[in-house]
Design a protein around this motif. Structure first.
Motif: not given
Length: 240
Positions: A140-163
């Motif tokens: 079984h694989l359970v995803s709780l609140a996963g950004p499975n198709h991406g999340t725009s909030t990640a742009w806030a730290c994308a410049l310096w963080d690979q994750a």
């Protein structure tokens, strides 16, 4: 296209969410048993690997671990994987998770493991299953609140963080996982998502084609970790 104010708002939303305390464990979540009604030894269960999210650690799983133990799991069947959440999903973390899952299988003698992942951990777990051999070893694989198709909030730290880059909409990781079958193999998939999630934007990023997709109502991103109804849903799915 983002307006001049949107990157600032996204950064504030992400920072506030990540700084928010994780839900406290309830004072007593374990059922009381009388001496006459005490259960006998539980049959061995598929071991569960818990994969935390971005800027978190294994301590976030306290409430769910207690619920799983109350449902009959032994401590020896519950594993919380800790990892550096600033590394690459496909180049580093999925392989590390795969090695950890193999260690759990050797230690327990189990043929397969179950994985419950929160937030960023969902991408790591899905990459392991889709491209790292996990389709043959995950039940079984359970995803709780996963950004499975991406999340725009990640742009806030994308410049310096690979994750963070891996979590952005249209990233190599997101596109690869969405290409073809989103839920490959004989693995059973489930997602749990909130329509008030301040980290995952849009909310519709979480559900996966071919999975059991469950809305949990209006919960904040980290509140899914301690929500009783979500916990009950996870336990029921793992038992299916």
């Amino acid at each position: 296209m983002l307006t001049p104010r949107q990157p600032v708002l996204a950064l504030l939303a992400l920072c506030l969410a990540l700084l928010a305390p994780f839900p406290a464990q309830a004072a007593d979540r374990t059922p009381h048993w009388s001496a006459a009604g005490a259960p006998g030894p539980a049959a061995p269960r598929v071991p569960v690997v818990l994969v935390h999210g971005y800027n978190a650690d294994p301590g976030v799983w306290g409430a769910l671990r207690e619920d799983l133990k109350a449902a009959g799991y032994a401590d020896s069947e519950l594993f919380s994987w800790g990892y550096d959440t600033h590394r690459s999903v496909n180049e580093v973390l999925a392989g590390q998770l795969g090695a950890y899952a193999e260690q759990v299988r050797r230690q327990t003698g189990a043929a397969r493991v179950d994985i419950v992942a929160h937030s960023f951990g969902s991408l790591v777990a899905r990459w392991y299953v889709s491209f790292g051999g996990g389709a043959a070893t995950v039940n079984h694989l359970v995803s709780l609140a996963g950004p499975n198709h991406g999340t725009s909030t990640a742009w806030a730290c994308a410049l310096w963080d690979q994750a963070c880059r891996d979590m952005t909409p249209g990233s190599y990781v997101v596109r690869s996982l969405a290409g073809g079958d989103e839920t490959p193999g004989a693995v059973k998939y489930a997602t749990f998502w909130s329509n008030c999630d301040e980290v995952i934007n849009p909310d519709a990023s979480v559900p996966l084609a071919g999975a059991v997709n469950t809305p949990v109502g209006c919960l904040k991103h980290n509140d899914l970790l301690g929500d009783d109804a979500t916990s009950a849903g996870v336990r029921a799915f793992l038992a299916s």
